[in-house]
Motif scaffolding. Structure first.
Motif, PDB file in Angstrom:
ATOM      1  N   LEU A 380       0.825  -1.206   0.000  1.00 13.81           N
ATOM      2  CA  LEU A 380       0.000   0.000   0.000  1.00 13.81           C
ATOM      3  C   LEU A 380       0.861   1.258   0.000  1.00 13.81           C
ATOM      4  O   LEU A 380       0.501   2.263  -0.613  1.00 13.81           O
ATOM      5  N   GLU A 381       2.012   1.204   0.668  1.00 13.63           N
ATOM      6  CA  GLU A 381       2.905   2.360   0.666  1.00 13.63           C
ATOM      7  C   GLU A 381       3.528   2.557  -0.712  1.00 13.63           C
ATOM      8  O   GLU A 381       3.611   3.676  -1.214  1.00 13.63           O
ATOM      9  N   LEU A 382       3.972   1.465  -1.337  1.00 10.24           N
ATOM     10  CA  LEU A 382       4.586   1.569  -2.659  1.00 10.24           C
ATOM     11  C   LEU A 382       3.621   2.181  -3.656  1.00 10.24           C
ATOM     12  O   LEU A 382       4.019   2.950  -4.543  1.00 10.24           O
ATOM     13  N   LEU A 383       2.348   1.871  -3.513  1.00  6.47           N
ATOM     14  CA  LEU A 383       1.341   2.357  -4.463  1.00  6.47           C
ATOM     15  C   LEU A 383       0.824   3.739  -4.107  1.00  6.47           C
ATOM     16  O   LEU A 383      -0.203   4.176  -4.636  1.00  6.47           O
ATOM     17  N   ALA A 405      10.180   2.826  -4.477  1.00  2.00           N
ATOM     18  CA  ALA A 405       9.814   3.501  -5.728  1.00  2.00           C
ATOM     19  C   ALA A 405      11.015   4.133  -6.402  1.00  2.00           C
ATOM     20  O   ALA A 405      11.148   4.089  -7.633  1.00  2.00           O
ATOM     21  N   SER A 406      11.915   4.741  -5.637  1.00  2.00           N
ATOM     22  CA  SER A 406      13.060   5.430  -6.234  1.00  2.00           C
ATOM     23  C   SER A 406      13.990   4.460  -6.941  1.00  2.00           C
ATOM     24  O   SER A 406      14.602   4.801  -7.952  1.00  2.00           O
ATOM     25  N   ALA A 407      14.132   3.234  -6.424  1.00  2.00           N
ATOM     26  CA  ALA A 407      15.022   2.248  -7.038  1.00  2.00           C
ATOM     27  C   ALA A 407      14.350   1.508  -8.184  1.00  2.00           C
ATOM     28  O   ALA A 407      14.984   1.200  -9.198  1.00  2.00           O
ATOM     29  N   LEU A 408      13.058   1.225  -8.047  1.00  2.00           N
ATOM     30  CA  LEU A 408      12.358   0.505  -9.110  1.00  2.00           C
ATOM     31  C   LEU A 408      12.099   1.399 -10.316  1.00  2.00           C
ATOM     32  O   LEU A 408      12.137   0.933 -11.460  1.00  2.00           O
ATOM     33  N   GLY A 409      11.820   2.648 -10.078  1.00  2.00           N
ATOM     34  CA  GLY A 409      11.486   3.561 -11.160  1.00  2.00           C
ATOM     35  C   GLY A 409       9.989   3.564 -11.421  1.00  2.00           C
ATOM     36  O   GLY A 409       9.286   2.586 -11.131  1.00  2.00           O
ATOM     37  N   PRO A 410       9.454   4.653 -11.990  1.00  2.00           N
ATOM     38  CA  PRO A 410       7.994   4.791 -12.163  1.00  2.00           C
ATOM     39  C   PRO A 410       7.381   3.719 -13.066  1.00  2.00           C
ATOM     40  O   PRO A 410       6.240   3.317 -12.849  1.00  2.00           O
ATOM     41  N   ARG A 411       8.108   3.260 -14.083  1.00  2.00           N
ATOM     42  CA  ARG A 411       7.521   2.262 -14.989  1.00  2.00           C
ATOM     43  C   ARG A 411       7.277   0.941 -14.274  1.00  2.00           C
ATOM     44  O   ARG A 411       6.250   0.291 -14.452  1.00  2.00           O
ATOM     45  N   ARG A 412       8.251   0.501 -13.472  1.00  2.00           N
ATOM     46  CA  ARG A 412       8.081  -0.771 -12.779  1.00  2.00           C
ATOM     47  C   ARG A 412       7.009  -0.654 -11.701  1.00  2.00           C
ATOM     48  O   ARG A 412       6.257  -1.610 -11.472  1.00  2.00           O
ATOM     49  N   VAL A 413       6.930   0.492 -11.032  1.00  2.00           N
ATOM     50  CA  VAL A 413       5.875   0.687 -10.047  1.00  2.00           C
ATOM     51  C   VAL A 413       4.505   0.631 -10.723  1.00  2.00           C
ATOM     52  O   VAL A 413       3.560   0.020 -10.209  1.00  2.00           O
ATOM     53  N   ALA A 414       4.398   1.239 -11.903  1.00  2.00           N
ATOM     54  CA  ALA A 414       3.137   1.202 -12.646  1.00  2.00           C
ATOM     55  C   ALA A 414       2.783  -0.225 -13.052  1.00  2.00           C
ATOM     56  O   ALA A 414       1.605  -0.615 -13.042  1.00  2.00           O
ATOM     57  N   ASP A 415       3.784  -1.013 -13.422  1.00  2.00           N
ATOM     58  CA  ASP A 415       3.529  -2.410 -13.791  1.00  2.00           C
ATOM     59  C   ASP A 415       3.001  -3.204 -12.595  1.00  2.00           C
ATOM     60  O   ASP A 415       2.077  -4.025 -12.727  1.00  2.00           O
ATOM     61  N   ILE A 416       3.599  -2.976 -11.424  1.00  2.00           N
ATOM     62  CA  ILE A 416       3.137  -3.663 -10.212  1.00  2.00           C
ATOM     63  C   ILE A 416       1.704  -3.256  -9.898  1.00  2.00           C
ATOM     64  O   ILE A 416       0.858  -4.105  -9.599  1.00  2.00           O
ATOM     65  N   ALA A 417       1.434  -1.961 -10.005  1.00  2.00           N
ATOM     66  CA  ALA A 417       0.081  -1.468  -9.740  1.00  2.00           C
ATOM     67  C   ALA A 417      -0.927  -2.080 -10.715  1.00  2.00           C
ATOM     68  O   ALA A 417      -2.034  -2.482 -10.326  1.00  2.00           O
ATOM     69  N   GLY A 418      -0.556  -2.169 -11.995  1.00  2.00           N
ATOM     70  CA  GLY A 418      -1.446  -2.758 -12.987  1.00  2.00           C
ATOM     71  C   GLY A 418      -1.720  -4.223 -12.715  1.00  2.00           C
ATOM     72  O   GLY A 418      -2.847  -4.702 -12.880  1.00  2.00           O
ATOM     73  N   MET A 419      -0.688  -4.967 -12.284  1.00  2.00           N
ATOM     74  CA  MET A 419      -0.876  -6.380 -11.975  1.00  2.00           C
ATOM     75  C   MET A 419      -1.756  -6.551 -10.745  1.00  2.00           C
ATOM     76  O   MET A 419      -2.687  -7.375 -10.735  1.00  2.00           O
ATOM     77  N   VAL A 420      -1.491  -5.773  -9.707  1.00  2.00           N
ATOM     78  CA  VAL A 420      -2.268  -5.899  -8.471  1.00  2.00           C
ATOM     79  C   VAL A 420      -3.733  -5.538  -8.714  1.00  2.00           C
ATOM     80  O   VAL A 420      -4.643  -6.215  -8.213  1.00  2.00           O
ATOM     81  N   GLU A 421      -3.970  -4.497  -9.495  1.00  2.55           N
ATOM     82  CA  GLU A 421      -5.353  -4.114  -9.802  1.00  2.55           C
ATOM     83  C   GLU A 421      -6.104  -5.257 -10.474  1.00  2.55           C
ATOM     84  O   GLU A 421      -7.273  -5.529 -10.151  1.00  2.55           O
ATOM     85  N   ARG A 422      -5.442  -5.942 -11.391  1.00  3.83           N
ATOM     86  CA  ARG A 422      -6.083  -7.055 -12.094  1.00  3.83           C
ATOM     87  C   ARG A 422      -6.250  -8.268 -11.174  1.00  3.83           C
ATOM     88  O   ARG A 422      -7.275  -8.962 -11.215  1.00  3.83           O
TER      89      ARG A 422
END
Length: 496
Positions: A380-383, A405-422
């Motif tokens: 929840l914090e990462l998102l 988030a700073s190490a993963l970068g915005p694209r990877r965070v967005a990918d995680i968010a997209g997977m979790v949402e699904r």
């Protein structure tokens, strides 16, 4: 008991005693070839994790102590059986080969594929190779899996023989729940014992605790395999099967360069995280399959997928190159109250970038953030949520708690968010306060080696099987490639 190195000319030397190397050596020996298998570690029992051997002796670890007793970094990844069989694990499909991966087709859609099919050049051939592996494993004592329960709910399985996928599930382009089979360390030991015993009865020379220093072609055309610390001349062989795992990356890169083997930097690598939550929260994902695979394409057309679902398992870490990476451990014999799985993106690296270094740099960024340790953060914090006052429990003890988030970068965070949402549509409550993400995870690190459909490189007689082939990962796929390479060596060269 191992034998000496010796100077006799062999038909083949197999380097690495994991699934690919073991099955290659067995096939060669039982096929009448003079073959030696060289493994850097010891016998399987000698190289098991002390926690595993304690459990095998009946010294059960109390549940409250299970995680506190973890090692900082796992060093039980060498030895006969390979990393795969040193822990309870999942073998992969048994009902039939499936095209469980997808990629952008360049025309606004996607295509499904199997890595083994691409490595061997034909779907039926790849499916037959996997079936052969299971037939042999059952013959060596692997207990067959229990039949599927008719009451188990099931998601669609990808059509094995078409490039399409089933109707999307909760926004996924692919949802694959092909039946797979688990194996415990106890069963793996019996299976490896039976395989090696039969191979040695047919003349296999098993060299344990021997690390191969170099592989070069001699002036007479044979391959010379020099074993570190041995006063004897190098092994001489007409063929070499390189079947080392992920930890052999740096050594394999040297072998490729020294022998002029055609290869290029990898253009695709998998990078991401492991997500861990309570076993109850993840139960809908694993109700009908040990290892469900869900995939979607992100805005750049890159596949984002789940992999290696460890129901009742834990996250493990190990030293790799100059950093630390994570993997999932199945705990079939002593399950935990947690489930974890990988979420990775198959990244197309830029033209001028070495994919191996791109993935390693990703891992280094994360562990630098963690002061040399992997980093864990509440999902929840990462998102984007507020910091949780109560830190959720997780299975990594030696880790840092920081903002990923700073190490993963915005694209990877967005990918995680997209997977979790699904996934929330499949397993409501997955994105709750008990869920954490841990990083780094990197896969498919090897350079892309130019190989024939028999796994032979541009250097005649030099084969690459298993993880280091750069074509596949996984236990049954690795074993299948070992058999294919061995069959090619046993066949008269003119008949290939």
């Amino acid at each position: 008991m191992t034998t000496g190195v010796g100077t006799d000319r062999l038909d083949a030397v197999v380097i690495g005693g994991g699934p690919a190397g073991l099955f290659a050596a067995w096939r060669l020996a039982t096929g009448g070839a003079r073959v030696a298998l060289v493994e850097a570690g010891g016998g399987m029992r000698d190289s098991l994790c002390p926690r595993v051997t304690a459990r095998m002796r009946g010294q059960q670890v109390r549940p409250a102590e299970k995680f506190r007793l973890q090692c900082n970094r796992c060093d039980c990844l060498t030895g006969l059986g390979g990393a795969a069989f040193h822990f309870d694990t999942n073998l992969g499909y048994i009902r039939g080969l499936s095209r469980s991966k997808i990629e952008n087709d360049g025309a606004g859609g996607y295509r499904a594929y199997s890595g083994l099919e691409r490595a061997l050049g034909d779907f039926d051939r790849a499916a037959d190779a996997v079936a052969d592996v299971y037939r042999l494993m059952y013959g060596f004592g692997l207990p067959p899996t229990a039949p599927e329960s008719p009451e188990s709910p099931a998601l669609p399985v990808s059509d094995a023989r078409t490039s399409g996928a089933p109707a999307p599930v909760a926004g996924f382009a692919l949802a694959d729940e092909a039946l797979s089979q688990a194996i415990t360390v106890d069963d793996a030991i019996g299976m490896v014992d039976a395989l090696t015993a039969e191979a040695r009865e047919h003349g296999l020379r098993l060299l344990l605790g021997r690390r191969v220093e170099d592989v070069t072609r001699g002036p007479e055309g044979d391959w010379h395999v020099r074993v570190a610390g041995s006063p004897e001349p190098p092994l001489r062989a007409a063929n070499v099967v390189v079947a080392v795992g992920k930890l052999g990356l740096a050594w394999v890169r040297d072998v490729l360069r020294r022998n002029g083997v055609a290869h290029r930097p990898s253009r695709r690598v998998d990078v991401g995280i492991r997500l861990e939550t309570g076993r109850e929260e993840a139960a809908p994902l694993t109700a009908s399959c040990h290892n469900p695979k869900f995939t979607f394409l992100n805005e750049l057309g890159e596949p984002v997928r789940t992999f290696c679902v460890c129901e009742g398992g834990r996250i493990m870490q190990y030293a790799f190159d100059d950093t630390t990476v994570l993997d999932g451990q199945h705990c079939l014999t002593t399950p935990t109250d947690r489930t974890n799985f990988g979420i990775v993106t198959t990244v197309d690296v830029p033209e001028d970038t070495d994919g191996t270094e791109h993935a390693l740099d990703f891992a280094r960024r994360v562990t630098k953030l963690g002061g040399g340790l992997p980093v864990v953060q509440p999902l929840l914090e990462l998102l984007g949520g507020a910091r949780l006052s109560e830190r959720p429990a997780h299975s990594l003890i030696h880790s840092a708690d920081d903002d990923l988030a700073s190490a993963l970068g915005p694209r990877r965070v967005a990918d995680i968010a997209g997977m979790v949402e699904r996934l929330e549509a499949v397993a409501p409550g997955l994105a709750g306060p008990r869920t954490v993400v841990a990083a780094p995870v990197v896969e498919k690190l090897y350079p892309s080696i130019e190989l024939s459909s028999e796994l032979e490189s541009s250097a005649p007689g030099l084969y690459f099987a298993g993880d280091c082939s750069s074509k596949i990962i996984g236990v049954t796929y690795g074993a299948a490639t070992g058999l294919v390479a061995a069959d090619a060596i046993l066949a008269p060269r003119g008949s290939r």
